[in-house]
Design a protein around this motif. Structure first.
Motif, PDB file in Angstrom:
ATOM      1  N   ALA A  19       0.809  -1.211   0.000  1.00 46.59           N
ATOM      2  CA  ALA A  19       0.000   0.000   0.000  1.00 46.59           C
ATOM      3  C   ALA A  19       0.845   1.266   0.000  1.00 46.59           C
ATOM      4  CB  ALA A  19      -0.932  -0.011   1.203  1.00 46.59           C
ATOM      5  N   SER A  20       2.031   1.203   0.561  1.00 42.25           N
ATOM      6  CA  SER A  20       2.876   2.384   0.638  1.00 42.25           C
ATOM      7  C   SER A  20       3.537   2.718  -0.692  1.00 42.25           C
ATOM      8  CB  SER A  20       3.951   2.178   1.702  1.00 42.25           C
ATOM      9  OG  SER A  20       4.813   1.142   1.302  1.00 42.25           O
ATOM     10  N   ARG A  51       6.450 -10.213   4.559  1.00 43.60           N
ATOM     11  CA  ARG A  51       6.485  -9.914   5.993  1.00 43.60           C
ATOM     12  C   ARG A  51       6.883  -8.455   6.201  1.00 43.60           C
ATOM     13  NH1 ARG A  51       8.265 -14.870   7.615  1.00 43.60           N
ATOM     14  NH2 ARG A  51      10.253 -14.386   6.678  1.00 43.60           N
ATOM     15  N   THR A  52       7.861  -8.012   5.448  1.00 45.69           N
ATOM     16  CA  THR A  52       8.320  -6.629   5.528  1.00 45.69           C
ATOM     17  C   THR A  52       7.313  -5.676   4.886  1.00 45.69           C
ATOM     18  OG1 THR A  52      10.609  -7.357   5.441  1.00 45.69           O
ATOM     19  CG2 THR A  52      10.184  -5.053   4.912  1.00 45.69           C
ATOM     20  N   ALA A  53       6.807  -6.058   3.733  1.00 44.45           N
ATOM     21  CA  ALA A  53       5.922  -5.183   2.965  1.00 44.45           C
ATOM     22  C   ALA A  53       4.592  -4.923   3.662  1.00 44.45           C
ATOM     23  CB  ALA A  53       5.677  -5.773   1.583  1.00 44.45           C
ATOM     24  N   THR A  54       4.136  -5.862   4.466  1.00 41.31           N
ATOM     25  CA  THR A  54       2.821  -5.717   5.105  1.00 41.31           C
ATOM     26  C   THR A  54       2.907  -5.419   6.593  1.00 41.31           C
ATOM     27  OG1 THR A  54       2.639  -8.103   5.500  1.00 41.31           O
ATOM     28  CG2 THR A  54       1.735  -7.268   3.420  1.00 41.31           C
ATOM     29  N   THR A  58      -3.169  -2.581   8.443  1.00 43.15           N
ATOM     30  CA  THR A  58      -4.173  -2.738   9.481  1.00 43.15           C
ATOM     31  C   THR A  58      -4.623  -4.194   9.569  1.00 43.15           C
ATOM     32  OG1 THR A  58      -4.925  -0.491   9.125  1.00 43.15           O
ATOM     33  CG2 THR A  58      -6.436  -1.966  10.288  1.00 43.15           C
ATOM     34  N   PHE A  59      -4.945  -4.787   8.448  1.00 46.95           N
ATOM     35  CA  PHE A  59      -5.349  -6.189   8.392  1.00 46.95           C
ATOM     36  C   PHE A  59      -4.160  -6.997   7.873  1.00 46.95           C
ATOM     37  CE2 PHE A  59      -9.244  -3.711   7.914  1.00 46.95           C
ATOM     38  CZ  PHE A  59      -9.948  -4.186   9.012  1.00 46.95           C
ATOM     39  N   ARG A  60      -3.151  -7.099   8.711  1.00 46.87           N
ATOM     40  CA  ARG A  60      -1.856  -7.627   8.299  1.00 46.87           C
ATOM     41  C   ARG A  60      -1.926  -9.065   7.773  1.00 46.87           C
ATOM     42  NH1 ARG A  60       3.713  -8.263  11.740  1.00 46.87           N
ATOM     43  NH2 ARG A  60       4.989  -8.721   9.943  1.00 46.87           N
ATOM     44  N   LEU A  61      -2.675  -9.941   8.439  1.00 47.34           N
ATOM     45  CA  LEU A  61      -2.719 -11.332   8.002  1.00 47.34           C
ATOM     46  C   LEU A  61      -3.332 -11.477   6.618  1.00 47.34           C
ATOM     47  CD1 LEU A  61      -3.664 -13.200  11.302  1.00 47.34           C
ATOM     48  CD2 LEU A  61      -1.434 -13.054  10.182  1.00 47.34           C
ATOM     49  N   ALA A  62      -4.410 -10.755   6.364  1.00 49.25           N
ATOM     50  CA  ALA A  62      -5.041 -10.803   5.041  1.00 49.25           C
ATOM     51  C   ALA A  62      -4.114 -10.191   3.998  1.00 49.25           C
ATOM     52  CB  ALA A  62      -6.378 -10.081   5.061  1.00 49.25           C
ATOM     53  N   ALA A  63      -3.504  -9.066   4.332  1.00 48.32           N
ATOM     54  CA  ALA A  63      -2.590  -8.403   3.400  1.00 48.32           C
ATOM     55  C   ALA A  63      -1.389  -9.302   3.104  1.00 48.32           C
ATOM     56  CB  ALA A  63      -2.126  -7.067   3.961  1.00 48.32           C
ATOM     57  N   VAL A  68       1.680 -12.695  -0.565  1.00 48.27           N
ATOM     58  CA  VAL A  68       2.427 -13.914  -0.882  1.00 48.27           C
ATOM     59  C   VAL A  68       1.865 -14.565  -2.143  1.00 48.27           C
ATOM     60  CG1 VAL A  68       2.975 -16.271  -0.121  1.00 48.27           C
ATOM     61  CG2 VAL A  68       3.208 -14.354   1.475  1.00 48.27           C
ATOM     62  N   GLU A  69       0.559 -14.688  -2.217  1.00 41.05           N
ATOM     63  CA  GLU A  69      -0.061 -15.329  -3.380  1.00 41.05           C
ATOM     64  C   GLU A  69       0.252 -14.566  -4.664  1.00 41.05           C
ATOM     65  OE1 GLU A  69      -4.498 -16.448  -5.093  1.00 41.05           O
ATOM     66  OE2 GLU A  69      -4.253 -16.024  -2.969  1.00 41.05           O
ATOM     67  N   ALA A  70       0.061 -13.256  -4.635  1.00 36.06           N
ATOM     68  CA  ALA A  70       0.302 -12.449  -5.835  1.00 36.06           C
ATOM     69  C   ALA A  70       1.776 -12.436  -6.217  1.00 36.06           C
ATOM     70  CB  ALA A  70      -0.185 -11.022  -5.597  1.00 36.06           C
ATOM     71  N   THR A  71       2.653 -12.375  -5.228  1.00 36.36           N
ATOM     72  CA  THR A  71       4.085 -12.323  -5.499  1.00 36.36           C
ATOM     73  C   THR A  71       4.581 -13.620  -6.112  1.00 36.36           C
ATOM     74  OG1 THR A  71       4.381 -10.752  -3.693  1.00 36.36           O
ATOM     75  CG2 THR A  71       6.345 -11.900  -4.462  1.00 36.36           C
ATOM     76  N   VAL A  72       4.126 -14.747  -5.575  1.00 32.11           N
ATOM     77  CA  VAL A  72       4.527 -16.053  -6.124  1.00 32.11           C
ATOM     78  C   VAL A  72       4.041 -16.184  -7.566  1.00 32.11           C
ATOM     79  CG1 VAL A  72       4.185 -18.554  -5.944  1.00 32.11           C
ATOM     80  CG2 VAL A  72       4.730 -17.212  -3.902  1.00 32.11           C
ATOM     81  N   GLN A  73       2.782 -15.831  -7.810  1.00 32.25           N
ATOM     82  CA  GLN A  73       2.247 -15.917  -9.172  1.00 32.25           C
ATOM     83  C   GLN A  73       3.036 -15.038 -10.133  1.00 32.25           C
ATOM     84  OE1 GLN A  73      -1.923 -15.056  -9.007  1.00 32.25           O
ATOM     85  NE2 GLN A  73      -2.427 -16.990  -8.006  1.00 32.25           N
TER      86      GLN A  73
END
Length: 79
Positions: A19-20, A51-54, A58-63, A68-73
């Motif tokens: 988000a940043s 882990r660093t990016a999120t 606010t909703f860290r686990l969902a983010a 992770v999913e988007a980055t791997v893809q």
């Protein structure tokens, strides 16, 4: 099998867009590895990066999970 051209992607750079709007990068070597090994390495790198990016989300686990999913893809598309 992974072609030698994928070695050019040896720096299969993982990019996440938190988000940043900062950009984070990690490289994963692919030379001489099986597809399963590459996937495992990419996933591990994505977890570290996300882990660093999120960290400040606010909703860290969902983010984190989405990151992770988007980055791997994205990373596997580059190989």
């Amino acid at each position: 099998m992974i072609r030698f051209a994928a070695l050019a992607a040896a720096a299969a750079t993982l990019i996440a867009a938190p988000a940043s709007a900062q950009e984070f990068r990690l490289a994963v070597a692919v030379a001489g590895k099986s597809e399963a090994q590459i996937h495992a390495d990419v996933t591990a790198a994505a977890r570290k990066l996300c882990r660093t990016a999120t960290a400040s989300e606010t909703f860290r686990l969902a983010a984190y999970a989405n990151c992770v999913e988007a980055t791997v893809q994205d990373a596997l598309k580059q190989i």
